[in-house]
Design an enzyme around this catalytic site. Structure first.
Site, PDB file in Angstrom:
ATOM      1  N   SER A 129       0.972  -1.178  -0.020  1.00  0.00           N
ATOM      2  CA  SER A 129      -0.071  -0.072  -0.064  1.00  0.00           C
ATOM      3  C   SER A 129       0.952   1.235  -0.111  1.00  0.00           C
ATOM      4  CB  SER A 129      -0.782   0.029   1.305  1.00  0.00           C
ATOM      5  OG  SER A 129      -1.568   1.150   1.447  1.00  0.00           O
ATOM      6  N   TYR A 142      -1.936  -1.518  10.041  1.00  0.00           N
ATOM      7  CA  TYR A 142      -1.868  -1.692   8.875  1.00  0.00           C
ATOM      8  C   TYR A 142      -0.666  -1.257   8.216  1.00  0.00           C
ATOM      9  CZ  TYR A 142      -3.738  -1.356   3.992  1.00  0.00           C
ATOM     10  OH  TYR A 142      -4.010  -1.441   2.515  1.00  0.00           O
TER      11      TYR A 142
HETATM   12  P1  NAD Z   1     -11.202  -5.808  -0.847  1.00  0.00           P
HETATM   13  O1  NAD Z   1     -11.831  -6.305   0.311  1.00  0.00           O
HETATM   14  O2  NAD Z   1     -12.207  -5.502  -2.127  1.00  0.00           O
HETATM   15  O3  NAD Z   1     -10.550  -7.400  -1.295  1.00  0.00           O
HETATM   16  C1  NAD Z   1      -9.697  -8.204  -0.381  1.00  0.00           C
HETATM   17  C2  NAD Z   1     -10.132  -9.394  -0.531  1.00  0.00           C
HETATM   18  O4  NAD Z   1      -9.228 -10.455   0.249  1.00  0.00           O
HETATM   19  C3  NAD Z   1     -11.417  -9.844  -0.398  1.00  0.00           C
HETATM   20  O5  NAD Z   1     -12.099 -10.713  -1.252  1.00  0.00           O
HETATM   21  C4  NAD Z   1     -11.280 -10.799   0.840  1.00  0.00           C
HETATM   22  O6  NAD Z   1     -12.368 -11.789   1.152  1.00  0.00           O
HETATM   23  C5  NAD Z   1      -9.976 -11.423   0.746  1.00  0.00           C
HETATM   24  N1  NAD Z   1      -9.342 -11.988   2.077  1.00  0.00           N
HETATM   25  C6  NAD Z   1      -9.303 -11.273   3.298  1.00  0.00           C
HETATM   26  N2  NAD Z   1      -8.760 -11.809   4.289  1.00  0.00           N
HETATM   27  C7  NAD Z   1      -8.497 -13.032   3.613  1.00  0.00           C
HETATM   28  C8  NAD Z   1      -7.835 -14.203   4.008  1.00  0.00           C
HETATM   29  N3  NAD Z   1      -7.466 -14.412   5.338  1.00  0.00           N
HETATM   30  N4  NAD Z   1      -7.471 -15.222   3.103  1.00  0.00           N
HETATM   31  C9  NAD Z   1      -7.816 -15.064   1.779  1.00  0.00           C
HETATM   32  N5  NAD Z   1      -8.487 -13.877   1.308  1.00  0.00           N
HETATM   33  C10 NAD Z   1      -8.781 -13.122   2.155  1.00  0.00           C
HETATM   34  O7  NAD Z   1      -9.945  -5.087  -0.744  1.00  0.00           O
HETATM   35  P2  NAD Z   1      -9.173  -4.564  -1.913  1.00  0.00           P
HETATM   36  O8  NAD Z   1      -8.984  -3.032  -1.558  1.00  0.00           O
HETATM   37  O9  NAD Z   1      -9.330  -5.167  -3.202  1.00  0.00           O
HETATM   38  O10 NAD Z   1      -7.521  -4.889  -1.160  1.00  0.00           O
HETATM   39  C11 NAD Z   1      -6.707  -5.767  -1.918  1.00  0.00           C
HETATM   40  C12 NAD Z   1      -5.384  -5.355  -1.295  1.00  0.00           C
HETATM   41  O11 NAD Z   1      -5.164  -4.297  -1.709  1.00  0.00           O
HETATM   42  C13 NAD Z   1      -5.187  -5.604   0.151  1.00  0.00           C
HETATM   43  O12 NAD Z   1      -3.858  -6.170   0.364  1.00  0.00           O
HETATM   44  C14 NAD Z   1      -5.331  -4.065   0.435  1.00  0.00           C
HETATM   45  O13 NAD Z   1      -4.832  -3.822   1.575  1.00  0.00           O
HETATM   46  C15 NAD Z   1      -4.372  -3.327  -0.534  1.00  0.00           C
HETATM   47  N6  NAD Z   1      -4.772  -1.833  -0.636  1.00  0.00           N
HETATM   48  C16 NAD Z   1      -6.116  -1.430  -0.956  1.00  0.00           C
HETATM   49  C17 NAD Z   1      -6.387  -0.170  -0.960  1.00  0.00           C
HETATM   50  C18 NAD Z   1      -7.686   0.444  -1.183  1.00  0.00           C
HETATM   51  O14 NAD Z   1      -7.612   1.626  -0.801  1.00  0.00           O
HETATM   52  N7  NAD Z   1      -8.583  -0.275  -1.334  1.00  0.00           N
HETATM   53  C19 NAD Z   1      -5.173   0.716  -0.976  1.00  0.00           C
HETATM   54  C20 NAD Z   1      -3.853   0.225  -0.864  1.00  0.00           C
HETATM   55  C21 NAD Z   1      -3.775  -1.122  -0.780  1.00  0.00           C
END
Ligand code: NAD
Length: 270
Positions: A129, A142
């Site tokens: 991130s 986080y």
């Molecule tokens: P999201 O919630 O849309 O998707 C995350 C997915 O991970 C979900 O389908 C969830 O079921 C799955 N997940 C969670 N815990 C799990 C586990 N223990 N085992 C298997 N699957 C699991 O979130 P997103 O925004 O698409 O996030 C994806 C990645 O991007 C994450 O690592 C998040 O930290 C990172 N991220 C997101 C953002 C944002 O603003 N959305 C910004 C920076 C980084």
């Protein structure tokens, strides 16, 4: 046929990556806790896997690489949002963030790296991130976990090159995904966590679409980038943090003040 595993591929950024990969003819295994609501088109299969379970991740990687005869990409992308002030958050918040966001990536690396080193090629893509590059406040567990993922990825990149394996880390700013509506899953609620989308809405710049980020990631991979930061506002914040760390803390302090609302309390009641 090239093969990819995408953890957390049932939603948000992971799902956008699955769509983009499948659209380019890659055979994709989605590894997640639950199936995607609308299965993406292309050669896509689902495997129910919890990334905190090292053995389950290893079994999945072993099965996919054996069945397909190769593993081209391992996207360690599953993650959860954990937010609140440092005073509000408990050890439970820390443990959960580290278990999913850091250990989940470690488990993916432990499983995929030896397979890729043996075959002499492959690409490990870890989702960290922007919070892994700058001092992002109000989500310390986080931020700490994501900084660890950046360090792990860059150090592994240096080591893995000798085996023909490439490693990169994805550092997105705020992306429009369900993550923002589901902070602190299964954890004690915090004021800021319950209002994450509302708080982030106050930040300058719009939420970035997941499909745009997925396109940036595939472009970054093709160009051999070590760190993929998007959108452009994120690259600016990263540059500031590198050139003027004290200034980045000042900006973070301002952002924390804004997020806490005019009365010094975060929105969302309490
Ligand atoms: P999201 O919630 O849309 O998707 C995350 C997915 O991970 C979900 O389908 C969830 O079921 C799955 N997940 C969670 N815990 C799990 C586990 N223990 N085992 C298997 N699957 C699991 O979130 P997103 O925004 O698409 O996030 C994806 C990645 O991007 C994450 O690592 C998040 O930290 C990172 N991220 C997101 C953002 C944002 O603003 N959305 C910004 C920076 C980084």
């Amino acid at each position: 046929m090239r093969t990819a595993i995408v953890t957390g591929g049932a939603s948000g950024i992971g799902l956008a990556l699955v769509r983009a990969l499948a659209g380019r003819g890659v055979s994709v295994t989605v590894a997640d806790l639950a199936e995607p609501a609308g299965p993406p088109a292309g050669k896509v299969e689902f495997a129910r896997v919890d990334v905190t379970d090292a053995e389950a991740v290893a079994a999945l990687v072993g099965r996919v690489s054996a069945e397909r005869g190769r593993l081209d990409f391992m996207f360690n992308n599953a993650g959860i949002a954990v937010g609140g002030t440092a005073l509000e958050m408990t050890r439970e918040h820390w443990d959960r963030a580290i278990d999913v966001n850091l250990r989940g990536v470690v488990h993916g690396v432990l499983a995929a790296y030896p397979v890729m080193a043996r075959q002499g090629f492959g690409h490990i893509v870890n989702t960290a991130s922007l919070a892994g590059l700058v001092p992002a406040p109000l989500m310390l567990p986080y931020t700490a976990g994501k900084h660890a993922v950046v360090g792990l990825s860059l150090a592994l990149r240096a080591e893995a090159a000798a085996h023909g394996v490439r490693v990169c880390v994805v550092c997105p700013g705020f992306v429009d995904t369900p993550l923002l509506d589901n902070a602190n899953p299964g954890l004690p609620a915090t004021r800021i966590g319950s209002a994450a989308r509302q708080v982030i809405g106050r930040a300058p710049g719009r939420l970035y679409p997941a499909d745009a980020l997925a396109a940036d990631v595939l472009r970054g991979i093709a160009r051999g980038r070590a760190v993929i930061v998007a959108p452009a506002s994120g690259r600016l914040a990263w540059r500031l943090a590198r050139l003027w760390p004290g200034g980045a803390v000042r900006v973070a302090r301002l952002a924390a003040g804004l997020a806490s609302g005019p009365d010094g309390r975060s929105p969302g009641g309490g």
